[in-house]
Design a protein around this motif. Structure first.
Motif, PDB file in Angstrom:
ATOM      1  N   HIS A 167     -21.656 -49.869 -33.728  1.00  0.00           N
ATOM      2  CA  HIS A 167     -21.745 -49.079 -33.236  1.00  0.00           C
ATOM      3  C   HIS A 167     -22.773 -48.474 -34.312  1.00  0.00           C
ATOM      4  CE1 HIS A 167     -20.649 -44.666 -33.676  1.00  0.00           C
ATOM      5  NE2 HIS A 167     -20.395 -44.476 -33.141  1.00  0.00           N
TER       6      HIS A 167
ATOM      7  N   THR B 238     -14.674 -44.971 -38.137  1.00  0.00           N
ATOM      8  CA  THR B 238     -15.076 -45.192 -36.233  1.00  0.00           C
ATOM      9  C   THR B 238     -14.809 -46.350 -35.299  1.00  0.00           C
ATOM     10  OG1 THR B 238     -16.960 -44.877 -38.564  1.00  0.00           O
ATOM     11  CG2 THR B 238     -17.125 -45.981 -35.945  1.00  0.00           C
TER      12      THR B 238
ATOM     13  N   ILE C  66     -13.119 -44.871 -31.686  1.00  0.00           N
ATOM     14  CA  ILE C  66     -13.302 -45.626 -30.779  1.00  0.00           C
ATOM     15  C   ILE C  66     -12.015 -46.568 -29.917  1.00  0.00           C
ATOM     16  CG2 ILE C  66     -13.888 -48.307 -30.336  1.00  0.00           C
ATOM     17  CD1 ILE C  66     -16.508 -47.745 -31.692  1.00  0.00           C
TER      18      ILE C  66
ATOM     19  N   GLU D 245     -14.645 -42.274 -29.921  1.00  0.00           N
ATOM     20  CA  GLU D 245     -16.382 -42.288 -29.709  1.00  0.00           C
ATOM     21  C   GLU D 245     -16.302 -43.275 -28.909  1.00  0.00           C
ATOM     22  OE1 GLU D 245     -19.595 -41.316 -31.393  1.00  0.00           O
ATOM     23  OE2 GLU D 245     -16.975 -40.551 -32.568  1.00  0.00           O
TER      24      GLU D 245
ATOM     25  N   GLN E 256     -18.280 -47.265 -28.065  1.00  0.00           N
ATOM     26  CA  GLN E 256     -18.843 -48.608 -28.695  1.00  0.00           C
ATOM     27  C   GLN E 256     -20.010 -48.422 -28.213  1.00  0.00           C
ATOM     28  OE1 GLN E 256     -16.348 -48.856 -26.917  1.00  0.00           O
ATOM     29  NE2 GLN E 256     -16.076 -50.719 -26.242  1.00  0.00           N
ATOM     30  N   THR E 257     -21.380 -48.857 -29.288  1.00  0.00           N
ATOM     31  CA  THR E 257     -22.551 -49.126 -28.492  1.00  0.00           C
ATOM     32  C   THR E 257     -22.504 -50.509 -27.967  1.00  0.00           C
ATOM     33  OG1 THR E 257     -24.077 -48.083 -30.637  1.00  0.00           O
ATOM     34  CG2 THR E 257     -24.661 -49.289 -28.792  1.00  0.00           C
TER      35      THR E 257
END
Length: 366
Positions: A27, A61, A65, A70, A72-73
Motif C-alpha cells: 500500500h 492500514t 484493507i 482502504e 491495497q496498491t
C-alpha cells in the motif's frame, strides 16, 4: 465481569470462523510514501492474531484493507481462499462478513444500547434484529442495559457494547483496532480478559492491532510483528520472545542493553563476559543484547564487579543502573526486591546466558 448466568443461557449467535489471508499486500499513498511492503500472513480459523508494532508500522492500514475501508496498491486479500480484494475484485465492506471494532468505540449517543447493537442488522426483520442484538448483549453481560444510552456506561462497558455490535451479525472475521487504548491500566486487564473470553465463545477469527507487546502476548495465539510496513517476524509469543529474528524484535519484547562486538573463534567478547556467537562467522560485526532480567546480583560473589549508580524501587522488582569495568555506558538491570539487602554500592553480577542474544550488526542496529 460477564455474568455466568448470561454465559450459560446464550447458545445461539456463534460465528463460522474463516481464514483471512494477505498475499503480498502493498500500500502506498504516493510512489515515495509506501505504508506496506509485500506483507504476506494469514489468520487461521478461530485464531486470535495480534498485529504488533510501533506507530507507523502499517498495522492499522492492514486492518483497513481487510475491512474494505482502504484498497491495497498491490496484492490480494482472501477469505477462505476466495479473493475479496485484488487486481480484479473488490468487495465492499458490507459483503465481506468481517466485523470491525474501532479504537474510539464509535457508539451513537442518540441511540439506546439495543439500537446501537442492532444498527448493522439491516437484513433482518425488526424482531429478528432485536433478538440477535439481545443475544449479543447477553454474551457481553449487558442485556440489562438494553434501554439505556451510551453516556451512562463506563469506558469498559462501552467497549463491550462495541464488541457486541461487531459480533451481532456473526462475522467470520472480527477486526479490532487498539480496542483497549482508551482504558486505564487497572480496567484494561479486566476488559481484555473478558474480551478474549467472548472471542473464544463466539469462535470468530480475530485480528487485534496493538502497540503493546505484553498485550499481544496476553491475547494472541500468534503475533505478527511489523516495522516500517514490513513483516519482521510471525509466531507464538514464546517464539518471538525466546528466538527474536532481529535486534528490533528483541528490543520490542523486552528492554535490553546492547554492546557491539566482533566474532572471533565463534564467540563475542563484551564487558559482561564472553558468549557464543550463535553460528555467526568469524570477523562478523555483531550486536550483543542483554535483557534487563539477565543478571543475578550478589554483595559477596559473582563473575563481574559492578557499582550501583542508581536504584529505583518498582514494587516486585528494583531497577538498577550499574557501572561495569570496560563499559562506556551504564548497564540497566531488573532484580527481585530484596536481592540487595543493604545500601553497599559495590556488588557482583552473574549473567544468565539464555537472556543474552547475539545478532549480526546491520544498519538498523546502529
Amino acid at each position: 465481569m460477564v455474568a455466568a448466568s448470561a454465559t450459560a443461557r446464550v447458545t445461539a449467535g456463534v460465528s463460522f470462523a474463516a481464514r483471512l489471508a494477505f498475499d503480498r499486500v502493498s500500500h502506498e499513498f504516493s510512489p515515495t510514501a509506501a505504508t506496506l511492503h509485500e506483507v504476506s500472513l494469514a489468520a487461521e480459523p478461530g485464531e486470535v492474531l495480534c498485529l504488533l508494532g510501533p506507530s507507523g508500522s502499517g498495522k492499522t492500514t492492514l486492518l483497513r484493507i481487510a475491512a474494505g475501508i482502504e484498497a491495497q496498491t498491490r496484492g490480494s486479500v482472501l477469505l477462505n481462499d476466495r479473493e475479496i480484494a485484488g487486481p480484479s475484485v473488490f468487495l465492499p465492506p458490507e459483503q465481506r462478513s468481517i466485523g470491525l471494532v474501532f479504537q474510539d468505540f464509535a457508539l451513537f449517543p442518540h441511540l439506546t444500547i439495543l439500537d446501537n447493537v442492532r444498527f448493522g442488522l439491516t437484513a433482518l426483520s425488526r424482531e429478528e434484529a432485536r433478538r440477535e442484538a439481545m443475544i449479543s448483549l447477553a454474551r457481553v453481560g449487558l442485556e440489562d442495559y438494553a434501554g439505556s444510552y451510551p453516556h451512562i456506561l463506563s469506558g469498559g462497558e462501552q467497549q463491550r457494547v462495541a464488541l457486541a455490535r461487531a459480533i451481532a451479525p456473526r462475522p467470520a472475521v472480527l477486526l479490532m483496532d487498539e480496542p483497549f487504548s482508551g482504558l486505564d491500566s487497572r480496567l484494561k486487564d479486566t476488559v481484555r480478559a473478558e474480551t478474549l473470553e467472548i472471542l473464544r465463545r463466539s469462535r470468530a477469527t480475530a485480528i487485534v492491532v496493538t502497540h503493546d507487546a505484553e498485550e499481544a502476548m496476553r491475547m494472541g495465539d500468534r503475533i505478527a510483528l511489523l516495522k516500517d510496513g514490513r513483516l519482521v517476524q510471525l509466531g507464538t509469543a514464546q517464539e518471538l520472545y525466546n528466538s527474536p529474528a532481529t535486534l528490533f524484535a528483541a528490543g520490542f519484547f523486552s528492554e535490553i542493553n546492547v554492546f557491539e562486538a566482533r566474532v572471533e573463534d565463534g564467540a563475542v567478547d563484551t564487558p559482561l563476559g564472553r558468549f557464543d556467537a550463535g553460528g555467526l562467522a568469524d570477523g562478523t560485526s555483531a550486536s550483543v543484547a542483554f535483557r534487563l532480567s539477565a543478571f543475578d546480583v550478589s554483595q559477596t560473589h559473582g563473575e563481574i564487579p559492578a557499582r550501583v549508580v542508581s536504584r529505583r524501587f518498582l514494587g516486585v522488582v528494583e531497577l538498577l543502573e550499574l557501572a561495569v569495568p570496560g563499559a562506556d555506558r551504564l548497564v540497566r538491570a531488573r532484580v527481585r526486591c530484596g536481592a540487595l539487602s543493604n545500601p553497599n554500592r559495590e556488588i557482583w553480577l552473574t549473567v544468565r546466558k539464555p537472556d543474552v542474544l547475539v545478532f549480526e550488526r546491520t544498519q538498523e542496529s546502529t
